[in-house]
Enzyme design. Structure first.
Site, PDB file in Angstrom:
ATOM      1  N   ARG A 232       0.851  -1.176   0.000  1.00 23.71           N
ATOM      2  CA  ARG A 232       0.000   0.000   0.000  1.00 23.71           C
ATOM      3  C   ARG A 232       0.894   1.235   0.000  1.00 23.71           C
ATOM      4  O   ARG A 232       1.917   1.291   0.702  1.00 23.71           O
ATOM      5  CB  ARG A 232      -0.920   0.009   1.213  1.00 23.71           C
ATOM      6  CG  ARG A 232      -2.097  -0.940   1.057  1.00 23.71           C
ATOM      7  CD  ARG A 232      -3.039  -0.495  -0.089  1.00 23.71           C
ATOM      8  NE  ARG A 232      -4.139  -1.426  -0.293  1.00 23.71           N
ATOM      9  CZ  ARG A 232      -4.166  -2.411  -1.201  1.00 23.71           C
ATOM     10  NH1 ARG A 232      -3.142  -2.592  -2.027  1.00 23.71           N
ATOM     11  NH2 ARG A 232      -5.210  -3.204  -1.318  1.00 23.71           N
ATOM     12  N   HIS A 278      -0.702   0.689  -9.952  1.00 22.51           N
ATOM     13  CA  HIS A 278      -1.307  -0.270  -9.006  1.00 22.51           C
ATOM     14  C   HIS A 278      -1.852  -1.471  -9.791  1.00 22.51           C
ATOM     15  O   HIS A 278      -3.021  -1.859  -9.654  1.00 22.51           O
ATOM     16  CB  HIS A 278      -2.426   0.417  -8.208  1.00 22.51           C
ATOM     17  CG  HIS A 278      -2.824  -0.336  -6.958  1.00 22.51           C
ATOM     18  ND1 HIS A 278      -3.191   0.270  -5.793  1.00 22.51           N
ATOM     19  CD2 HIS A 278      -2.906  -1.663  -6.707  1.00 22.51           C
ATOM     20  CE1 HIS A 278      -3.504  -0.628  -4.884  1.00 22.51           C
ATOM     21  NE2 HIS A 278      -3.326  -1.830  -5.422  1.00 22.51           N
TER      22      HIS A 278
HETATM   23  C1  OXD Z   1      -5.445  -5.905  -3.737  1.00 21.33           C
HETATM   24  C2  OXD Z   1      -4.655  -5.018  -4.629  1.00 21.33           C
HETATM   25  O1  OXD Z   1      -5.694  -5.538  -2.576  1.00 21.33           O
HETATM   26  O2  OXD Z   1      -4.539  -5.311  -5.840  1.00 21.33           O
HETATM   27  O3  OXD Z   1      -5.850  -6.983  -4.178  1.00 21.33           O
HETATM   28  O4  OXD Z   1      -4.106  -4.021  -4.167  1.00 21.33           O
END
Ligand code: OXD
Length: 305
Positions: A232, A278
């Site tokens: 994250r 992402h």
């Molecule tokens: C997930 C992501 O949480 O791709 O699956 O970030």
């Protein structure tokens, strides 16, 4: 009859969900392309397959017992305030993210950003990679050593690299002879940080990980180490990274502290930085991998499936 409701993909096709329907004639699957459509019929939902779920939707779902989300992260499905509904997250991401990580490690290690610039310029420089070490001669540190971290460690270890994993509490199995990594607790992070040529962040997003890879920790990395952010984005703040980039070899960011990363972020233009949107778990088999997990769960619930 078990009532499954999905709010997954607007372009959901029968082929995506047919493995669920084929499991048993006792399963009904209703697909919704909007929250309002779901909420209008939510009273019958026993199992919901969804990306996100808000806490006030639970009141509309008296029959609901489980939510299954493909996401690995805990960010988008709020827990049931009454504690009645269980939530399960996809567990299929490891091999997918591991391939994205290997792509990133090789990209940075082999100076591919400069190689692509040379390609655009039709510039022939056979010496660009003379200083590039092999992964097989390097150390990769993986911070966040859960299922995904372990899948990454196995693939990276297959290249011959030395792998160190960092997690809050090392498990007994981490010291098995076949373990692909030496695993240490977070308390030893500062000791192992300077050993790594590549530092991979796979941290979840919560208050304990916010700003985790601080400017001081970045400066504690080996000079010219590469940093990768795949968990994250909040664990590596853009300002801290920008302040440490002179010391580092570069950074490969699949996640950022603000997403999408604003077009005016100086990170886009930085010669040492590569950014992907992402997307490290995006792959053709994503739907099929998730639906397989759903079917495994349903096979235990529905007699005769
Ligand atoms: C997930 C992501 O949480 O791709 O699956 O970030």
């Amino acid at each position: 009859m078990l009532n499954v409701h999905t709010m997954l993909w607007n372009d959901v096709e029968d082929a995506d969900l047919s493995p669920i329907r084929e499991l048993s004639g006792d399963i009904s699957v209703t697909c919704h392309s909007s929250v309002s459509s779901f909420l209008a019929q939510a009273h019958s939902a026993e199992l919901v397959l969804t990306w996100n779920f808000e806490s006030d939707w639970y009141a509309a779902c008296p029959a609901l017992s489980r939510i299954m989300t493909p996401a690995a992260g805990r960010d988008w499905v709020s827990p049931d305030p009454a504690g009645r509904v269980s939530i399960s997250h996809g567990t299929f991401h490891g091999p997918v993210l591991a391939e994205s990580l290997v792509e990133a490690l090789l990209f940075m290690n082999r100076r591919m950003k400069t190689m692509l610039a040379n390609f655009e310029e039709r510039h022939w420089d056979r010496n660009l990679q003379t200083g590039c070490p092999l992964l097989a001669d390097q150390t990769v540190l993986i911070i966040g050593y859960g299922n995904i971290g372990q899948a990454c460690a196995r693939l990276v270890h297959a290249f011959g690299a030395r792998v160190i994993g960092v997690r809050r509490t090392p498990a007994a199995s981490d010291s098995d002879p076949g373990s692909p990594a030496r695993v240490v607790g977070t308390a030893q992070l500062d000791e192992v940080l300077p050993m790594a040529d590549h530092v991979v962040l796979l941290l979840p997003g919560d208050e304990t990980t916010e700003g985790f890879m601080s400017r001081d920790r970045l400066l504690g990395c080996r000079e010219n180490a590469f940093v990768y952010s795949f968990g994250r984005g909040g664990s590596l703040r853009s300002a801290d990274l920008l302040a440490a980039l002179d010391h580092l070899g570069g950074a490969y960011l699949d996640v950022t502290d603000e997403e999408p990363l604003p077009p005016d972020s100086p990170l886009w233009q930085h010669e040492k930085v590569m950014i992907t949107p992402h997307s490290s778990c995006v792959t053709r088999s994503y739907r099929q991998r998730f639906i397989t997990e759903v079917c495994e769960h349903l096979a235990q619930l529905v007699p005769g499936s």
